[in-house]
Design a protein around this motif. Structure first.
Motif, mmCIF file in Angstrom:
data_model
loop_
_atom_site.group_PDB
_atom_site.id
_atom_site.type_symbol
_atom_site.label_atom_id
_atom_site.label_comp_id
_atom_site.label_asym_id
_atom_site.label_seq_id
_atom_site.Cartn_x
_atom_site.Cartn_y
_atom_site.Cartn_z
ATOM 1 N N GLU A 102 43.057 26.051 56.317
ATOM 2 C CA GLU A 102 44.380 26.232 57.326
ATOM 3 C C GLU A 102 43.890 25.792 58.539
ATOM 4 O O GLU A 102 43.020 26.233 59.214
ATOM 5 N N CYS B 220 47.587 22.953 55.695
ATOM 6 C CA CYS B 220 46.768 23.502 54.615
ATOM 7 C C CYS B 220 45.958 22.265 54.139
ATOM 8 O O CYS B 220 46.744 21.548 53.043
ATOM 9 N N ILE C 223 51.581 25.660 45.648
ATOM 10 C CA ILE C 223 51.042 25.952 46.975
ATOM 11 C C ILE C 223 51.956 27.020 47.608
ATOM 12 O O ILE C 223 53.298 26.726 47.509
ATOM 13 N N TRP D 77 52.505 29.523 51.046
ATOM 14 C CA TRP D 77 52.128 30.378 52.421
ATOM 15 C C TRP D 77 52.295 31.815 52.299
ATOM 16 O O TRP D 77 53.387 32.321 51.965
ATOM 17 N N CYS E 54 56.899 28.899 49.467
ATOM 18 C CA CYS E 54 56.395 28.224 48.160
ATOM 19 C C CYS E 54 56.902 26.956 47.700
ATOM 20 O O CYS E 54 58.007 26.542 47.937
ATOM 21 N N ILE F 87 58.602 24.377 54.381
ATOM 22 C CA ILE F 87 57.566 24.126 53.756
ATOM 23 C C ILE F 87 57.580 22.630 53.374
ATOM 24 O O ILE F 87 58.617 22.408 52.718
ATOM 25 N N ARG G 35 55.002 18.892 51.723
ATOM 26 C CA ARG G 35 53.584 18.493 51.089
ATOM 27 C C ARG G 35 53.444 16.875 51.191
ATOM 28 O O ARG G 35 54.463 16.447 51.046
ATOM 29 N N CYS H 15 46.907 30.008 52.957
ATOM 30 C CA CYS H 15 47.787 29.157 52.106
ATOM 31 C C CYS H 15 46.934 29.555 50.729
ATOM 32 O O CYS H 15 45.759 29.679 50.763
ATOM 33 N N CYS I 112 55.215 31.507 43.314
ATOM 34 C CA CYS I 112 53.873 31.895 44.303
ATOM 35 C C CYS I 112 53.533 33.254 44.017
ATOM 36 O O CYS I 112 53.678 34.079 45.032
#
Length: 121
Positions: free
Chosen positions: A6, A22, A34, A36, A50, A70, A72, A96, A105
């Motif tokens: 992180e 992350c 993934i 947090w 999530c 969030i 990615r 993370c 998550c």
């Protein structure tokens, strides 16, 4: 083996923004769900946000809905947490975590070491 690192934490004033990253190494990140998480001093760790391998995301903490996002970038093997309108109660170590199976998550298999976020004037 998957390793998570992180970054992006620091000191910010109330109302400010930070973006946490992350970064994954050791394997590709796009096969993992993934999340947090955060742990404030004297409190238990809680799930924050999530995101699944297909990009579906949820904010698991009611206190961050409408403020945290969030996302990615599989090409960069990185997951982000954009945090806006920060409040003092967001002060915590942010972690993370990842797992291959499942879309929620919980019971995560891999964890980073965390990055400290301090919200203070």
């Amino acid at each position: 083996q998957l390793q998570l690192v992180e970054s992006g934490g620091g000191l910010v004033q109330p109302g400010g923004s930070l973006r946490l990253s992350c970064a994954a190494s050791g394997t590709i990140l796009n096969i993992y769900t993934i999340g947090w998480f955060r742990q404030a001093p004297g409190k238990e760790r809680e799930g924050v946000s999530c995101i699944t391998k297909t990009g579906d995301s949820t904010n698991d903490a009611d206190s961050v809905k409408g403020r945290f996002t969030i996302s990615r970038d599989n090409a960069k093997n990185t997951v982000y947490l954009q945090m806006d309108s920060l409040k003092q109660e967001d002060t915590a170590v942010y972690y993370c975590a990842a797992k291959i199976f499942g879309t929620k998550c919980s019971n995560m298999n891999h964890w980073g070491k965390g990055t400290l976020v301090t919200v203070s004037s």
